[in-house]
Design a protein around this motif. Structure first.
Motif, PDB file in Angstrom:
ATOM      1  N   GLY A 268      31.694   4.577  -2.672  1.00 48.61           N
ATOM      2  CA  GLY A 268      30.718   5.087  -1.723  1.00 48.61           C
ATOM      3  C   GLY A 268      29.720   5.934  -2.483  1.00 48.61           C
ATOM      4  O   GLY A 268      29.203   5.535  -3.531  1.00 48.61           O
ATOM      5  N   PRO A 269      29.428   7.154  -2.027  1.00 44.40           N
ATOM      6  CA  PRO A 269      28.493   8.018  -2.749  1.00 44.40           C
ATOM      7  C   PRO A 269      29.143   8.859  -3.841  1.00 44.40           C
ATOM      8  O   PRO A 269      28.458   9.592  -4.545  1.00 44.40           O
ATOM      9  N   THR A 270      30.471   8.760  -3.995  1.00 42.84           N
ATOM     10  CA  THR A 270      31.209   9.633  -4.907  1.00 42.84           C
ATOM     11  C   THR A 270      31.439   8.970  -6.255  1.00 42.84           C
ATOM     12  O   THR A 270      31.979   7.859  -6.324  1.00 42.84           O
ATOM     13  N   LYS A 271      31.051   9.652  -7.314  1.00 41.09           N
ATOM     14  CA  LYS A 271      31.308   9.143  -8.658  1.00 41.09           C
ATOM     15  C   LYS A 271      32.790   9.308  -8.979  1.00 41.09           C
ATOM     16  O   LYS A 271      33.327  10.414  -8.894  1.00 41.09           O
TER      17      LYS A 271
ATOM     18  N   TYR B  69      31.067   4.276  -8.745  1.00 42.00           N
ATOM     19  CA  TYR B  69      31.006   5.064  -7.523  1.00 42.00           C
ATOM     20  C   TYR B  69      31.852   4.428  -6.430  1.00 42.00           C
ATOM     21  O   TYR B  69      31.846   3.201  -6.252  1.00 42.00           O
TER      22      TYR B  69
ATOM     23  N   GLU C 273      27.183  -4.038  -3.859  1.00 41.42           N
ATOM     24  CA  GLU C 273      28.473  -3.462  -3.469  1.00 41.42           C
ATOM     25  C   GLU C 273      29.605  -4.467  -3.651  1.00 41.42           C
ATOM     26  O   GLU C 273      29.444  -5.658  -3.376  1.00 41.42           O
TER      27      GLU C 273
ATOM     28  N   ARG D 256      22.130  -2.490   1.379  1.00 44.07           N
ATOM     29  CA  ARG D 256      21.669  -1.297   0.700  1.00 44.07           C
ATOM     30  C   ARG D 256      20.199  -1.108   0.995  1.00 44.07           C
ATOM     31  O   ARG D 256      19.396  -2.030   0.890  1.00 44.07           O
TER      32      ARG D 256
END
Length: 324
Positions: free
Chosen positions: A72-75, A70, A116, A11
């Motif tokens: 990836g970038p999606t909640k 989340y 992650e 990250r």
């Protein structure tokens, strides 16, 4: 509860790179005072089936209002601070996913993402219609007034057990990976009797029969105050020749998410209201069919299925007359 360590992902922190030049401000916005919550630790992700992953984490300290999950970038999920797990569904079979968790404070500040946690869903076996065997030897012990520990012997499946679901009153309240045969269930109420069963699930989503039930009672006392819906109101509405009862209420403040209510009409009819998606925030509303005749007197009250699988207290009973 045993946790399997996962390899942390990579990250890049933009804030770290700019630390000496400019303040990064509050993560995720918010206008409150004080620091944002820290990153949740101990995040794990285990595939529960070909289309779901069970994500768990440890508390991020005090002052947390909600946790956001989340992919990836999606909640993909948001739960109250007392809940430290969520099932992420509608995933693709045979696919790798990366999950992170962020804590949001009571004043709206969003903390940094956790490390992650990676999981790969298994391939979907469309032809697999054989459910796993029943988990055996279920035993339990009380940890304290709000937690119990359960253990069982492993179930068997011709293609492998992917997960176990812990149920209370027929409702799933907890889940672990297929390699685990013990867990600690938290978020319970003191002085309450519980009946737990365990079911195994394979990659195709087939569920085993429920195990033999184990009955446990948590120590302490619970007067059930705070478990009843409040601000309950009922009005009558007429539309296209039919009458409807319009219900509105404030959900009880409990540790977890409420997805089901039982509506009791005239002490003789019970109906179940289950939210198909994410339950609404704040005041809830529901329309109940009441027939085609005016002047009919109805008495209505409702109660919530709590996150621990038990029923909360009934709301105040309301009386309403159709056509008035």
């Amino acid at each position: 509860m045993r946790r399997v360590p996962l390899r942390p992902g990579r990250r890049v922190s933009v804030c770290a790179a700019l630390l000496l030049a400019v303040s990064c401000g509050t993560a995720g916005g918010g206008s409150g005072e004080g620091p944002a919550p820290g990153a949740p630790a101990g995040v794990t992700a285990d595939a529960g089936s070909a289309t779901s992953v069970h994500v768990m984490w440890n508390a991020a300290g005090s002052g947390v209002r909600t946790y956001e999950v989340y992919r990836g970038p999606t909640k993909v999920g948001e739960v109250p601070a007392a809940q430290h797990m969520v099932d992420v569904t509608r995933l693709r079979p045979a696919t790798r996913y990366v999950f992170t968790v962020r804590a949001r404070s009571a004043d709206g500040r969003l903390g940094p993402p956790s490390r992650e946690a990676r999981a790969r869903t298994p391939a979907y076996a469309a032809a697999d219609q054989v459910a796993p065997s029943r988990p055996g030897g279920v035993t339990g012990r009380v940890v304290d007034g709000r937690a119990v520990q359960l253990s069982w012997t492993a179930a068997h499946d011709d293609r492998g057990v992917r997960s176990y679901a812990v149920q209370q009153g027929g409702v799933k309240i907890h889940g672990v990976g297929g390699g685990q045969t013990a867990t600690v269930v938290t978020g319970l109420r003191p002085g309450t009797g519980y009946t737990f069963t365990v079911r195994a699930q394979d990659a195709a989503g087939n569920l085993s029969p429920a195990s033999t039930p184990v009955r446990l009672t948590t120590p302490g006392t619970d007067d059930r105050r705070g478990t009843a819906p409040t601000g309950f109101e009922v009005t009558s509405r007429h539309e296209a020749g039919s009458y409807y009862l319009e219900l509105a209420w404030e959900p009880p403040r409990v540790d977890g998410v409420i997805t089901e209510y039982q509506i009791r009409l005239d002490e003789g009819t019970d109906s179940s209201l289950v939210w198909g998606g994410t339950p609404p925030r704040g005041r809830a509303h529901h329309s109940l069919y009441a027939g085609r005749e005016a002047g009919q007197v109805h008495r209505v009250r409702l109660r919530a299925r709590l996150p621990d699988g038990t029923w909360g207290g009934f709301s105040t009973e309301r009386t309403v007359t159709t056509g008035r």
